[in-house]
Design a protein around this motif. Structure first.
Motif, PDB file in Angstrom:
ATOM      1  N   GLY A 343      56.087 -56.702  53.030  1.00  0.00           N
ATOM      2  CA  GLY A 343      55.690 -56.001  54.244  1.00  0.00           C
ATOM      3  C   GLY A 343      54.517 -55.074  54.008  1.00  0.00           C
ATOM      4  O   GLY A 343      53.584 -55.005  54.818  1.00  0.00           O
ATOM      5  N   TRP A 344      54.545 -54.352  52.876  1.00  0.00           N
ATOM      6  CA  TRP A 344      53.443 -53.440  52.566  1.00  0.00           C
ATOM      7  C   TRP A 344      52.142 -54.211  52.376  1.00  0.00           C
ATOM      8  O   TRP A 344      51.088 -53.802  52.873  1.00  0.00           O
ATOM      9  N   ARG A 347      50.656 -55.290  55.713  1.00  0.00           N
ATOM     10  CA  ARG A 347      50.083 -54.151  56.448  1.00  0.00           C
ATOM     11  C   ARG A 347      48.819 -53.634  55.783  1.00  0.00           C
ATOM     12  O   ARG A 347      47.839 -53.308  56.455  1.00  0.00           O
ATOM     13  N   GLU A 348      48.829 -53.547  54.453  1.00  0.00           N
ATOM     14  CA  GLU A 348      47.668 -53.006  53.741  1.00  0.00           C
ATOM     15  C   GLU A 348      46.464 -53.934  53.873  1.00  0.00           C
ATOM     16  O   GLU A 348      45.320 -53.477  53.962  1.00  0.00           O
ATOM     17  N   LEU A 350      45.772 -55.762  56.487  1.00  0.00           N
ATOM     18  CA  LEU A 350      45.243 -55.483  57.822  1.00  0.00           C
ATOM     19  C   LEU A 350      44.526 -54.135  57.854  1.00  0.00           C
ATOM     20  O   LEU A 350      43.512 -53.975  58.540  1.00  0.00           O
ATOM     21  N   THR A 351      45.040 -53.165  57.101  1.00  0.00           N
ATOM     22  CA  THR A 351      44.384 -51.855  57.032  1.00  0.00           C
ATOM     23  C   THR A 351      42.987 -51.983  56.441  1.00  0.00           C
ATOM     24  O   THR A 351      42.029 -51.354  56.910  1.00  0.00           O
ATOM     25  N   GLU A 390      51.353 -62.842  56.260  1.00  0.00           N
ATOM     26  CA  GLU A 390      50.882 -62.582  57.620  1.00  0.00           C
ATOM     27  C   GLU A 390      52.011 -62.047  58.491  1.00  0.00           C
ATOM     28  O   GLU A 390      53.148 -62.522  58.417  1.00  0.00           O
ATOM     29  N   ASP A 391      51.681 -61.080  59.325  1.00  0.00           N
ATOM     30  CA  ASP A 391      52.635 -60.492  60.265  1.00  0.00           C
ATOM     31  C   ASP A 391      51.899 -60.310  61.588  1.00  0.00           C
ATOM     32  O   ASP A 391      51.047 -59.424  61.721  1.00  0.00           O
ATOM     33  N   GLU A 394      52.155 -56.826  63.354  1.00  0.00           N
ATOM     34  CA  GLU A 394      51.318 -55.822  62.694  1.00  0.00           C
ATOM     35  C   GLU A 394      49.846 -56.074  63.013  1.00  0.00           C
ATOM     36  O   GLU A 394      49.070 -55.137  63.225  1.00  0.00           O
ATOM     37  N   LYS A 396      48.679 -57.449  65.709  1.00  0.00           N
ATOM     38  CA  LYS A 396      48.453 -57.050  67.100  1.00  0.00           C
ATOM     39  C   LYS A 396      48.219 -55.545  67.197  1.00  0.00           C
ATOM     40  O   LYS A 396      47.385 -55.080  67.983  1.00  0.00           O
ATOM     41  N   ALA A 397      48.957 -54.768  66.393  1.00  0.00           N
ATOM     42  CA  ALA A 397      48.805 -53.312  66.431  1.00  0.00           C
ATOM     43  C   ALA A 397      47.410 -52.873  65.997  1.00  0.00           C
ATOM     44  O   ALA A 397      46.918 -51.827  66.426  1.00  0.00           O
ATOM     45  N   VAL A 398      46.751 -53.684  65.158  1.00  0.00           N
ATOM     46  CA  VAL A 398      45.393 -53.362  64.706  1.00  0.00           C
ATOM     47  C   VAL A 398      44.367 -53.631  65.804  1.00  0.00           C
ATOM     48  O   VAL A 398      43.260 -53.114  65.768  1.00  0.00           O
TER      49      VAL A 398
END
Length: 490
Positions: A343-344, A347-348, A350-351, A390-391, A394, A396-398
């Motif tokens: 999960g990290w 997310r990272e 995408l960050t 891939e998530d 997450e 979509k939130a970006v």
């Protein structure tokens, strides 16, 4: 006195709720509450905190749909979207304001003229991308297939006459294939890489002259012109031995590589392209991402030192989000630390992409960004996380401007299996692939559906497609992109 105290408490509760710091309350009374929230959003706007302004104003608009302050809230919401670089969302709000009748309430402000002025300005800046509700039709072309400058205009005319509205061109050579092995580099001028041929220099202006948008296709983890001696390659773990080894893919968590990408993408944006497509050709699989920078980032965020050799990897063949059988979800293996790591890492990644986007938009404010995802991100989220890192939620939130995925089979009813020891499994119904994608992403005009380009004349690729026929069965507003090779459909 008691009534005054109660009123102040309501206002405070409204502020806490709309800023995400308190309990969720669906209905809050009072014009004063709305005025206070809009004023707070305006304060964030004045300070340059546009995303905070968006969060508050979205809640105001959704909670008070019939309020006379709707127009004021929408105006500042549109302005906040525009300043944040989300021009499509800003246009949607401006168009709603422009279509509203003249104000009939003393508290309702008429923003119609101002909204129309902003619409005209944004449409001029965005060009063809300003009207994505009609659905873009893209064609992926290798720069090697584009004729030279003397013949490119006639070639572009043929593409436009076939109903194509957008070209997707590779930014540089690919690792696979003998032709690229002898000459690796980019198809545009850049101080960050060797150039094979400046196709972008004449093809982008020609495309614009013929009413075509241009997106550059970039695989962030595959750049075969970079020397491995730079030390920017990712690290993978051998599941059998637990030992770490260098990967053939690049490490997105490496700070020096991120700085390189900012310069590279800025030079690419300077060619006049309309957008960048981040490809999913080299996803971060379950055994990758274990570079020193990745491990340090995980330790920073979780205060846990991860030892890759001690991880129990899940069986990826059984790690799919499986159909419901007798009401029981399938058993998932793997340690809780590994699921947390997966999960990290998603997310990272995408960050990092978001950081690149913000940095490049400092120099090219209207540049659009599209993200490609494997079809499993829509139909089989656990498999997407396991196999590709891939998530979709997450992502979509970006808030990418577009999301690209290949069509897939209709998802069966399935169980979402969370990491061990957390919440219970969730059963969701099936439905069509496209309806699931629209449900998850939110708007059809934010989605491009990828289809393989049929075989045919390589010099006239537009003769190999039938956009009108292919679009007939699609959801209105959905984009369509023909990929040059079926192998590139994820």
């Amino acid at each position: 006195m008691r009534g005054s105290w109660f009123h102040c408490l309501l206002v405070l509760l409204a502020i806490l709720t709309f800023t995400g710091c308190g309990p969720q309350v669906r209905t809050l009374p009072g014009d004063e509450v709305q005025a206070l929230l809009i004023q707070q959003a305006q304060g964030h706007f004045a300070e340059g905190r546009y995303e905070a302004s968006v969060r508050i104003l979205r809640r105001v608009v959704e909670t008070y749909p019939r309020s006379p302050r709707q127009t004021e809230a929408r105006w500042w919401l549109a302005r906040s979207y525009e300043q944040s670089g989300f021009f499509k969302a800003a246009l949607a709000e401006y168009r709603l304001l422009a279509a509203q009748p003249l104000a009939s309430h003393p508290q309702q402000v008429n923003y119609g003229p101002e909204a129309k002025a902003r619409i005209a300005a944004l449409e001029q800046r965005l060009g063809i991308l300003a009207n994505t509700s009609r659905g873009l039709i893209g064609l992926q072309i290798s720069p090697r297939a584009i004729p030279d400058a003397s013949a490119v205009d006639q070639w572009m005319q043929g593409i436009g006459q076939a109903g194509i509205t957008m070209l997707v061109m590779e930014a540089g050579t690919k690792p696979s294939g003998a032709r690229e092995a002898s000459a690796a580099g980019t198809y545009f001028k850049s101080s960050w890489a060797a150039m094979i041929r400046d196709v972008y220099g004449y093809a982008v202006p020609a495309a614009h002259r013929n009413g075509l948008a241009v997106f550059a296709s970039v695989s962030l983890r595959q750049m075969n012109w970079l020397d491995r001696k730079l030390g920017w390659n990712d690290v993978m773990v051998d599941r059998m031995t637990g030992r770490l080894a260098a990967s053939s893919e690049l490490d997105l968590f490496h700070p020096a590589f991120q700085e390189y990408l900012i310069g590279f993408l800025a030079d690419l944006a300077a060619t006049g392209i309309d957008g960048v497509l981040f490809r999913a050709e080299a996803p971060s699989g379950p055994q990758e991402g274990f570079s020193a920078h990745g491990l340090r980032g995980f330790e920073r965020d979780f205060a846990i030192r991860l030892d890759p050799s001690s991880l129990v990897f899940p069986d990826t063949t059984a790690g799919r989000v499986a159909p419901v059988r007798n009401g029981q979800p399938p058993r998932q293996e793997g340690t809780q630390e590994y699921w947390r790591w997966l999960g990290w890492k998603a997310r990272e990644t995408l960050t990092v992409m978001d950081r690149l986007r913000h940095a490049v938009r400092q120099r090219a404010p209207v540049l659009q960004f599209a993200l490609e995802l494997h079809r499993e991100a829509v139909s089989d989220p656990m498999t997407a996380l396991l196999h590709y890192g891939e998530d979709l939620l997450e992502a979509k939130a970006v808030r990418f401007d577009f999301y690209v995925t290949a069509d897939g089979p209709a998802p069966a009813p399935f169980v979402t299996v969370p990491p061990p020891g957390t919440v219970p499994a969730v059963v969701r119904p099936g439905g069509s692939f496209v309806s699931r994608a629209v449900e998850l992403i939110g708007d059809a005009d934010d989605i491009w559906l990828a289809k393989p380009l049929p075989a045919g004349d390589p010099a006239r690729p537009w003769t190999r497609v039938a956009p009108a026929t292919d679009r007939a069965s699609l959801t209105p507003g959905l984009g369509l992109v023909y990929l040059e090779s079926p192998l590139e459909v994820p």
